[in-house]
Design a protein around this motif. Structure first.
Motif, PDB file in Angstrom:
ATOM      1  N   PRO A  72      -6.086   2.092  -2.215  1.00  0.00           N
ATOM      2  CA  PRO A  72      -4.948   1.752  -3.079  1.00  0.00           C
ATOM      3  C   PRO A  72      -5.197   1.986  -4.565  1.00  0.00           C
ATOM      4  O   PRO A  72      -4.259   2.208  -5.326  1.00  0.00           O
ATOM      5  CB  PRO A  72      -4.728   0.262  -2.783  1.00  0.00           C
ATOM      6  CG  PRO A  72      -5.198   0.088  -1.378  1.00  0.00           C
ATOM      7  CD  PRO A  72      -6.402   0.979  -1.292  1.00  0.00           C
ATOM      8  N   MET A  73      -6.473   1.975  -4.968  1.00  0.00           N
ATOM      9  CA  MET A  73      -6.793   2.255  -6.365  1.00  0.00           C
ATOM     10  C   MET A  73      -6.464   3.697  -6.724  1.00  0.00           C
ATOM     11  O   MET A  73      -6.220   4.015  -7.896  1.00  0.00           O
ATOM     12  CB  MET A  73      -8.270   1.980  -6.627  1.00  0.00           C
ATOM     13  CG  MET A  73      -8.689   0.529  -6.433  1.00  0.00           C
ATOM     14  SD  MET A  73     -10.485   0.300  -6.531  1.00  0.00           S
ATOM     15  CE  MET A  73     -10.787   0.713  -8.258  1.00  0.00           C
ATOM     16  N   ALA A  74      -6.447   4.566  -5.704  1.00  0.00           N
ATOM     17  CA  ALA A  74      -6.225   5.990  -5.939  1.00  0.00           C
ATOM     18  C   ALA A  74      -4.749   6.365  -5.980  1.00  0.00           C
ATOM     19  O   ALA A  74      -4.388   7.367  -6.616  1.00  0.00           O
ATOM     20  CB  ALA A  74      -6.928   6.811  -4.857  1.00  0.00           C
ATOM     21  N   ASP A  75      -3.890   5.583  -5.303  1.00  0.00           N
ATOM     22  CA  ASP A  75      -2.478   5.983  -5.290  1.00  0.00           C
ATOM     23  C   ASP A  75      -1.500   4.832  -5.501  1.00  0.00           C
ATOM     24  O   ASP A  75      -0.580   4.941  -6.319  1.00  0.00           O
ATOM     25  CB  ASP A  75      -2.131   6.752  -4.004  1.00  0.00           C
ATOM     26  CG  ASP A  75      -2.333   5.959  -2.721  1.00  0.00           C
ATOM     27  OD1 ASP A  75      -2.833   4.821  -2.787  1.00  0.00           O
ATOM     28  OD2 ASP A  75      -1.999   6.493  -1.636  1.00  0.00           O
ATOM     29  N   LEU A  76      -1.665   3.704  -4.839  1.00  0.00           N
ATOM     30  CA  LEU A  76      -0.657   2.652  -4.919  1.00  0.00           C
ATOM     31  C   LEU A  76      -0.590   1.989  -6.286  1.00  0.00           C
ATOM     32  O   LEU A  76       0.471   1.498  -6.691  1.00  0.00           O
ATOM     33  CB  LEU A  76      -0.923   1.581  -3.854  1.00  0.00           C
ATOM     34  CG  LEU A  76      -0.822   2.028  -2.395  1.00  0.00           C
ATOM     35  CD1 LEU A  76      -0.978   0.819  -1.465  1.00  0.00           C
ATOM     36  CD2 LEU A  76       0.495   2.745  -2.114  1.00  0.00           C
ATOM     37  N   ALA A  77      -1.694   1.961  -7.009  1.00  0.00           N
ATOM     38  CA  ALA A  77      -1.733   1.253  -8.289  1.00  0.00           C
ATOM     39  C   ALA A  77      -0.742   1.798  -9.304  1.00  0.00           C
ATOM     40  O   ALA A  77      -0.296   1.059 -10.195  1.00  0.00           O
ATOM     41  CB  ALA A  77      -3.147   1.287  -8.872  1.00  0.00           C
ATOM     42  N   ASP A  78      -0.380   3.066  -9.179  1.00  0.00           N
ATOM     43  CA  ASP A  78       0.578   3.635 -10.132  1.00  0.00           C
ATOM     44  C   ASP A  78       1.710   4.380  -9.430  1.00  0.00           C
ATOM     45  O   ASP A  78       2.296   5.312  -9.979  1.00  0.00           O
ATOM     46  CB  ASP A  78      -0.129   4.551 -11.132  1.00  0.00           C
ATOM     47  CG  ASP A  78      -0.888   5.691 -10.453  1.00  0.00           C
ATOM     48  OD1 ASP A  78      -0.814   5.814  -9.211  1.00  0.00           O
ATOM     49  OD2 ASP A  78      -1.545   6.466 -11.175  1.00  0.00           O
TER      50      ASP A  78
ATOM     51  N   VAL B  79       0.619   0.991   3.360  1.00  0.00           N
ATOM     52  CA  VAL B  79      -0.770   1.419   3.451  1.00  0.00           C
ATOM     53  C   VAL B  79      -0.996   2.619   2.527  1.00  0.00           C
ATOM     54  O   VAL B  79      -0.154   3.515   2.449  1.00  0.00           O
ATOM     55  CB  VAL B  79      -1.136   1.791   4.902  1.00  0.00           C
ATOM     56  CG1 VAL B  79      -2.598   2.194   5.016  1.00  0.00           C
ATOM     57  CG2 VAL B  79      -0.837   0.620   5.842  1.00  0.00           C
ATOM     58  N   SER B  80      -2.110   2.626   1.862  1.00  0.00           N
ATOM     59  CA  SER B  80      -2.446   3.765   1.003  1.00  0.00           C
ATOM     60  C   SER B  80      -2.581   5.044   1.819  1.00  0.00           C
ATOM     61  O   SER B  80      -3.053   5.036   2.949  1.00  0.00           O
ATOM     62  CB  SER B  80      -3.766   3.491   0.281  1.00  0.00           C
ATOM     63  OG  SER B  80      -4.236   4.658  -0.362  1.00  0.00           O
ATOM     64  N   ALA B  81      -2.180   6.148   1.209  1.00  0.00           N
ATOM     65  CA  ALA B  81      -2.380   7.460   1.830  1.00  0.00           C
ATOM     66  C   ALA B  81      -3.616   8.145   1.256  1.00  0.00           C
ATOM     67  O   ALA B  81      -3.949   9.262   1.638  1.00  0.00           O
ATOM     68  CB  ALA B  81      -1.158   8.350   1.600  1.00  0.00           C
TER      69      ALA B  81
END
Length: 234
Positions: A112-118, A8-10
């Protein structure tokens, strides 16, 4: 019983195309409905986030502002409350080993665009999981997390694979519109994925070997059921 890691995104903020700050988080239905289906199928589910940070639910995903029926919003909130201990103290993504799990599940929300993508830790985990044929599932904006996985030469790990995710049309109709910093569907296609899109807001799931992807929140239950079925078949 299989072991599943729900990643899960943080993130709780997303910088938009115009430079403004947008409050976000994970989408309630995508975590709640998916988790419920997987557990009811007899599997165990751990939750992990970058840094082991407690994830934030997107407030829009709990009421009419996000197009959610009030009764459904209450049901999602109730289920999330029932797994509060896991959400309050998630595993740190950097400490997770792919060998310890049979499947990996990435729900969405814009976060997820803010953290998981990279996220490099996620990229390494997905690369190891894919190499060993473990199930990898991503839902809606959660497919942005797949972008973290690259090969040694920098190529996208999932280039040439069939998948789906939140479409550009859905983003324009009911998402961030032209304020979005980037469009998930377009970015995946640019990186070489074979993106398959159903009609906007339809329950659409694409299975390509060990990769299972769902298009939108409406696809949450079906995506989780496909994961459960894949694990039962192993």
């Amino acid at each position: 019983m299989a072991k599943i890691l729900m990643i899960v995104s943080a993130g709780d903020r997303l910088t938009l195309a115009d430079g403004s700050d947008h409050a976000t988080g994970y989408w309630a239905e995508e975590v709640a409905a998916s988790h419920r289906v997987l557990v009811e199928a007899g599997h165990s589910v751990d939750i992990a986030t970058p840094g082991g940070v407690r994830p934030t639910v997107d407030a829009l995903s709990l009421d009419e502002r996000g197009g959610v029926d009030p009764a459904d919003g209450l049901a999602f909130a109730s289920y999330l409350a029932s797994i509060e201990p896991e959400l309050a103290a998630p595993l740190n993504l950097s400490t997770v080993r792919a060998a310890d799990y049979d499947a990996f599940y990435l729900p969405g929300g814009h976060a997820p665009m803010a953290d998981l993508a990279d996220d490099a830790d996620l990229g390494a985990l997905l690369s190891e999981a894919d190499a060993s044929g473990r199930v990898i599932a991503a839902l809606c904006h959660g497919v942005a997390g797949l972008l973290s996985a690259t090969k040694a030469d920098g190529a996208f790990l999932f280039a040439g694979r069939s998948l789906t995710g939140f479409t550009d049309e859905e983003e324009k109709q009911g998402g961030l519109g032209e304020r979005t910093p980037w469009f998930v569907e377009s970015r995946l296609a640019e990186r070489g994925a074979e993106v398959k899109a159903g009609a906007p807001w339809t329950d659409t799931v694409i299975v390509d070997g060990n990769l299972i992807t769902g298009q939108n929140p409406q696809s949450s239950v079906t995506t989780a059921k496909r994961v459960a079925a894949a694990l039962s078949a192993e």
